[in-house]
Enzyme design. Sequence first.
Site: not given
Length: 657
Positions: A460-461, A487, A554, A558, A590
């Site tokens: 889990d980043v 990513n 989002y 980003k 995806t």
Amino acid sequence: MQSLWNEHEAADYEGDLGLRVYSSRLLGRDKSLVMHGGGNTSVKLEETNLFGELEKILYVKGSGWDLETIEAAGFAPVRLAHLQRLAGLDALPDPQMVNEMATHLLRAGAPAPSVETILHACLPFKYVDHTHADAVLAVSDTDNGEQRIRDIYGDSVVIIPYLMPGFDLAQYCAREFPRQAGPQTMGMVLLQHGIFSFGDTARASYERMIDLVSRAEAYLAAHIPPMAAHTPVGAPPRFDTRAQAELRRSISRAAGAPMIVKTCSNARTHAFARHPDLAAMCAQGPITPDHVIRTKRLPMLGLDVDAYVRDYRAYFERYEPLSKERKTMLDPAPRVVVDPGFGMSVAGRTARDAAVVEELYEHTIDVMLRAQALGAYKALPARDIFELEYWDLEQAKLRRAGTPPAFSGEVALVTGTASGIGQACVATLLARGAAVVALDVNPLVRTAHARPDYLGLVCDVTDEAHIQAALHRAVSTYGGIDMLVLNAGIFSANRKLSELPSDEWRRVMSVNLDGNLFLMRACHPYLKLALHGGRVVVIGSKNVPAPGPGAAAYSASKAALTQLARVAALEWGADGIRVNTLHPNAVFDTALWTDAVLQQRASHYGMSVAEYKTNNVLKAEVTSRDVAELAAEMCGPLFAKTTGAQLPVDGGNDRVI
Ligand code: ZN
């Protein structure tokens, strides 16, 4: 040691060559007998040629085949009479010997016959098996090896002193074997090299090998106390990821190319590294000529690569006073590092090479310790080790003739690899020769590929402890990190800003922004050490230059990530690290985009799915693979002079343009 022969299994193999395949595989199954293309077997068959004449053909293991998985096609058919005549020559340079064997094959496209082919041809038995059995080496690689072998086998084996493999050894055996052989003879021991067995049937020859090796095992068991008594138990290995990464850089510099460095810290390697006779044992070199090319002459003791390289050059000059041609072949990088602090590390041009060295050295340690306990470990003469190290070069050069993949020896870390762009990045980086560390929260990441150059870790980043644990595994497995592909990201529900819950905002920020900061910060020390310079590719979004309504969290995450990458490009340029960003759009293969969602979105805009997918300036569908290829390219030489760049990969978007 037990015979694995099983009549039921054997019945599946047809004819004499079929049984040769079967018993070769049985030998190959036992790693204490042969490993990684080591050892070889043969069978002599009579066949009728096109003119109706009977000819004797030697089917001998071809190079590039492993006994464990060999097939009939892996045996090279060579005219026996010609090989036997060759053995009678006074001299035959090895390259010419290789040529003679290749030009007397019966099948175009057959693999190159083993360099021990003439030796097989000279032994007057239908089946011949040859291994580098650990137990036999542990006895023969000692100061009093010949006498010990005689004590074990009496007149049941012919004993041959150590000679360079190739023509000289074959010629010597051709002369010496008939002199020593008698009715009792069932095998032949080559001191400091290995053992042969032979018989009229595949089974007899194989079971004699098992019998002979078992006798060596029994001798060892009777003459040395259990292994534990010889391996001091030390403090647990101390593994320092930074020190390993620095070691990898030094080794890569010595090799002139990036190398994979794998740490094999366990109680065994650690005990070996602290053995009081370590230096004396290691100074003797490899346990059998077969290992020299891969493990190199000597392991490096301690962590001083410069000193190792100096010694190596001195050794090189002693035997080869700097001839220009050989100088270009010089490769002074160690393949095995033994250090009392952490145990052992192995190095290779690829993760696969490193894994082979690891396995060879595990057996080497076993043989060395047993030989040392028996008397004193003693291996081949230094001059011969040198010759062997450069002997195989003609073939090695051919093998390497094709340009190695672009990222050979390099390590890439990719996040969010369970599907889509991340998954495609893993595939393209593997295809370009990199070892890949893949991180994802999905446990399937562990098993996505089963190969030595892939390490899939659940991570889990957003959790710094997870990241530290993952980097620890990555560095101990491959030695460092050269490329980072950021990513992993999430896309929250389509929601107006006025209705955006704070916890959703924070969750998106935490994965898409915070997690990437943690990773970049934690990877920086490793990226700095990359031989070709570190590279970071950030997967941004079209939403950065052209945001859309309903995607506040989002788009903002980003955009912030893109800004973070720009700052990293500025700060890390001095460390030789390049940081570039890709802005994909409308990548529909995806996990996010199910058929139902696609259908729904398309009809929302009054388009067919096909129209919706290619709704861009070029009318081109953008796939995960397109994005991954560009990400990989950004890590390659084409982008060597580019950092801080943002590149769209979206088929052309009129709002971005
Ligand atoms: Zn051999």
